[in-house]
Scaffold this motif. Sequence first.
Motif, PDB file in Angstrom:
ATOM      1  N   ALA A 101       1.022  -0.155  -0.338  1.00 50.18           N
ATOM      2  CA  ALA A 101      -0.287  -0.511   0.396  1.00 50.18           C
ATOM      3  C   ALA A 101       1.054   1.408   0.073  1.00 50.18           C
ATOM      4  O   ALA A 101       2.103   1.459   0.243  1.00 50.18           O
ATOM      5  N   GLU A 102       0.049   2.581  -0.359  1.00 50.31           N
ATOM      6  CA  GLU A 102       0.541   3.753  -0.793  1.00 50.31           C
ATOM      7  C   GLU A 102      -0.481   4.516   0.339  1.00 50.31           C
ATOM      8  O   GLU A 102      -0.740   4.720   0.320  1.00 50.31           O
ATOM      9  N   LEU A 103       0.681   5.386   1.547  1.00 46.26           N
ATOM     10  CA  LEU A 103      -0.259   6.845   2.460  1.00 46.26           C
ATOM     11  C   LEU A 103       0.424   7.555   2.269  1.00 46.26           C
ATOM     12  O   LEU A 103       1.465   7.655   2.273  1.00 46.26           O
ATOM     13  N   ARG A 104      -0.500   8.745   1.697  1.00 52.39           N
ATOM     14  CA  ARG A 104      -0.309  10.313   1.177  1.00 52.39           C
ATOM     15  C   ARG A 104      -0.504  11.018   3.000  1.00 52.39           C
ATOM     16  O   ARG A 104      -1.311  10.489   3.307  1.00 52.39           O
ATOM     17  N   LEU A 105       0.992  11.269   2.848  1.00 55.80           N
ATOM     18  CA  LEU A 105       1.003  12.743   4.529  1.00 55.80           C
ATOM     19  C   LEU A 105       0.578  13.821   4.391  1.00 55.80           C
ATOM     20  O   LEU A 105       1.129  14.623   3.644  1.00 55.80           O
ATOM     21  N   GLY A 106      -0.232  14.355   5.139  1.00 53.10           N
ATOM     22  CA  GLY A 106      -0.674  15.518   4.748  1.00 53.10           C
ATOM     23  C   GLY A 106      -2.072  16.442   5.071  1.00 53.10           C
ATOM     24  O   GLY A 106      -2.815  15.225   6.071  1.00 53.10           O
ATOM     25  N   HIS A 129       2.190  16.481   1.733  1.00 53.22           N
ATOM     26  CA  HIS A 129       3.432  16.549   2.601  1.00 53.22           C
ATOM     27  C   HIS A 129       4.891  15.848   1.699  1.00 53.22           C
ATOM     28  O   HIS A 129       5.539  16.089   1.654  1.00 53.22           O
ATOM     29  N   ALA A 130       3.956  14.381   1.540  1.00 51.54           N
ATOM     30  CA  ALA A 130       5.202  13.104   1.659  1.00 51.54           C
ATOM     31  C   ALA A 130       3.965  11.707   1.532  1.00 51.54           C
ATOM     32  O   ALA A 130       3.356  12.111   1.646  1.00 51.54           O
ATOM     33  N   THR A 131       4.677  11.115   0.820  1.00 51.27           N
ATOM     34  CA  THR A 131       4.028   9.823   0.465  1.00 51.27           C
ATOM     35  C   THR A 131       5.420   8.862   1.151  1.00 51.27           C
ATOM     36  O   THR A 131       6.553   8.743   1.064  1.00 51.27           O
ATOM     37  N   LEU A 132       4.441   7.592   2.075  1.00 49.55           N
ATOM     38  CA  LEU A 132       5.346   6.137   2.187  1.00 49.55           C
ATOM     39  C   LEU A 132       4.419   5.682   1.412  1.00 49.55           C
ATOM     40  O   LEU A 132       3.670   4.829   1.488  1.00 49.55           O
ATOM     41  N   VAL A 133       5.501   4.605   1.234  1.00 51.48           N
ATOM     42  CA  VAL A 133       5.397   3.146   0.192  1.00 51.48           C
ATOM     43  C   VAL A 133       5.852   1.743   0.665  1.00 51.48           C
ATOM     44  O   VAL A 133       6.825   1.985   0.974  1.00 51.48           O
ATOM     45  N   ALA A 139       9.800  -3.949   2.328  1.00 54.62           N
ATOM     46  CA  ALA A 139      10.177  -2.851   1.899  1.00 54.62           C
ATOM     47  C   ALA A 139       9.078  -0.976   2.720  1.00 54.62           C
ATOM     48  O   ALA A 139       8.276  -1.643   2.314  1.00 54.62           O
ATOM     49  N   ALA A 140      10.214  -0.019   2.852  1.00 52.97           N
ATOM     50  CA  ALA A 140       9.630   0.960   3.096  1.00 52.97           C
ATOM     51  C   ALA A 140      10.430   2.253   2.964  1.00 52.97           C
ATOM     52  O   ALA A 140      11.245   2.508   1.959  1.00 52.97           O
ATOM     53  N   TRP A 141       9.411   3.202   1.463  1.00 49.93           N
ATOM     54  CA  TRP A 141       9.666   3.999   1.261  1.00 49.93           C
ATOM     55  C   TRP A 141       9.529   5.343   0.955  1.00 49.93           C
ATOM     56  O   TRP A 141       8.021   5.482   1.149  1.00 49.93           O
ATOM     57  N   LEU A 142      10.072   6.816   1.627  1.00 53.11           N
ATOM     58  CA  LEU A 142       9.335   7.626   2.094  1.00 53.11           C
ATOM     59  C   LEU A 142      10.381   8.682   1.321  1.00 53.11           C
ATOM     60  O   LEU A 142      10.963   8.508   0.473  1.00 53.11           O
ATOM     61  N   THR A 143       9.172   9.334   0.649  1.00 56.39           N
ATOM     62  CA  THR A 143       9.530  10.385  -0.354  1.00 56.39           C
ATOM     63  C   THR A 143       8.222  11.927   0.200  1.00 56.39           C
ATOM     64  O   THR A 143       7.087  12.221  -0.223  1.00 56.39           O
ATOM     65  N   GLU A 144       9.664  12.735   0.117  1.00 54.69           N
ATOM     66  CA  GLU A 144       8.584  14.561   0.175  1.00 54.69           C
ATOM     67  C   GLU A 144       8.417  14.408  -1.274  1.00 54.69           C
ATOM     68  O   GLU A 144       9.020  14.295  -2.028  1.00 54.69           O
ATOM     69  N   VAL A 145       6.913  15.710  -1.489  1.00 55.97           N
ATOM     70  CA  VAL A 145       6.505  15.574  -2.490  1.00 55.97           C
ATOM     71  C   VAL A 145       7.919  16.075  -3.694  1.00 55.97           C
ATOM     72  O   VAL A 145       8.649  17.155  -3.103  1.00 55.97           O
ATOM     73  N   PRO A 146       7.789  16.025  -4.996  1.00 52.17           N
ATOM     74  CA  PRO A 146       8.255  16.363  -5.971  1.00 52.17           C
ATOM     75  C   PRO A 146       8.609  17.796  -5.611  1.00 52.17           C
ATOM     76  O   PRO A 146       9.855  18.335  -5.650  1.00 52.17           O
ATOM     77  N   ASN A 151       7.945  22.778   5.413  1.00 49.66           N
ATOM     78  CA  ASN A 151       8.245  22.902   6.226  1.00 49.66           C
ATOM     79  C   ASN A 151       9.126  21.678   6.451  1.00 49.66           C
ATOM     80  O   ASN A 151      10.217  21.649   7.378  1.00 49.66           O
ATOM     81  N   GLY A 152      10.141  20.924   5.000  1.00 49.01           N
ATOM     82  CA  GLY A 152      10.709  19.878   4.563  1.00 49.01           C
ATOM     83  C   GLY A 152      10.012  18.764   5.883  1.00 49.01           C
ATOM     84  O   GLY A 152       9.748  19.179   6.363  1.00 49.01           O
ATOM     85  N   THR A 153      10.971  17.570   5.775  1.00 45.75           N
ATOM     86  CA  THR A 153      11.014  16.796   5.735  1.00 45.75           C
ATOM     87  C   THR A 153      12.529  15.844   6.042  1.00 45.75           C
ATOM     88  O   THR A 153      13.071  15.899   5.431  1.00 45.75           O
ATOM     89  N   ARG A 154      12.105  15.412   7.743  1.00 43.76           N
ATOM     90  CA  ARG A 154      13.664  14.255   7.690  1.00 43.76           C
ATOM     91  C   ARG A 154      13.613  13.056   8.200  1.00 43.76           C
ATOM     92  O   ARG A 154      12.117  12.759   9.093  1.00 43.76           O
ATOM     93  N   VAL A 155      14.482  12.035   8.100  1.00 40.24           N
ATOM     94  CA  VAL A 155      14.574  10.500   8.254  1.00 40.24           C
ATOM     95  C   VAL A 155      16.110  10.898   9.287  1.00 40.24           C
ATOM     96  O   VAL A 155      16.539  11.442   8.852  1.00 40.24           O
ATOM     97  N   ASN A 156      15.401  10.864  10.543  1.00 43.56           N
ATOM     98  CA  ASN A 156      16.527  10.451  11.573  1.00 43.56           C
ATOM     99  C   ASN A 156      17.331  12.408  11.687  1.00 43.56           C
ATOM    100  O   ASN A 156      18.778  11.949  11.184  1.00 43.56           O
ATOM    101  N   ASP A 157      16.871  13.437  11.845  1.00 48.48           N
ATOM    102  CA  ASP A 157      17.029  14.558  11.294  1.00 48.48           C
ATOM    103  C   ASP A 157      18.386  14.646  10.066  1.00 48.48           C
ATOM    104  O   ASP A 157      18.920  15.759   9.970  1.00 48.48           O
TER     105      ASP A 157
END
Length: 196
Positions: A101-106, A129-133, A139-146, A151-157
């Motif tokens: 599945a894909e989850l959109r975050l916003g 804001h971002a999508t999570l596949v 596996a899981a992949w996070l992408t900030e919208v193109p 205010n940006g997105t960070r993974v572990n800073d």
Amino acid sequence: MAEEPDGYDDDDGWESVDENFGPAPTASPPLTASPSAAPAPPAVGARCARCAAVVPAGAGVCPGCLSPVGARERQARRLAGGVLRLVFRGGGRHLDVPRGAELRLGRSESWAPEAAALMADEETVSARHATLVHTPEGAAWLTEVPRGASNGTRVNDRVLTPGSPVRLRDGDRVDLGPEVDFVVRGIEDEPGDAAP
């Protein structure tokens, strides 16, 4: 002048007197055990290996970054059916993402219907804001919208580059802007899959 009752002294005030034995003995200070006999204080906790916050003794997760504590907790956090869980800080809020599945975050109800209810009042999160596949392999992949979130997105800073997917690991902390963050739970240790 009237005669003073027994045990009264004009200068010192009342004094306790036992008629048979004289003044009452003064209380001696309580006995204390020697330092070597004193029990050790209870353990307060330990430092989290991920964020260095103090984790109270007996806690299953770090209160600072929500990382699990110990191997037993690592096994317990796996969810049935390979579901990926995004655990938001405070209030016990979470979103589950099944495999494949894909989850959109916003905040946009039309673009991110599952997440919008959680983020409706979070002004620092973009509408898109971002999508999570979560791949079928786990596996899981996070992408900030193109075009980029305000205010940006960070993974572990680590700041994400808009449009470039980043692979997530179990226990990663994701920040959506400066005020909203979640911890990723349920990712297989090393699922094999290429970026979406």
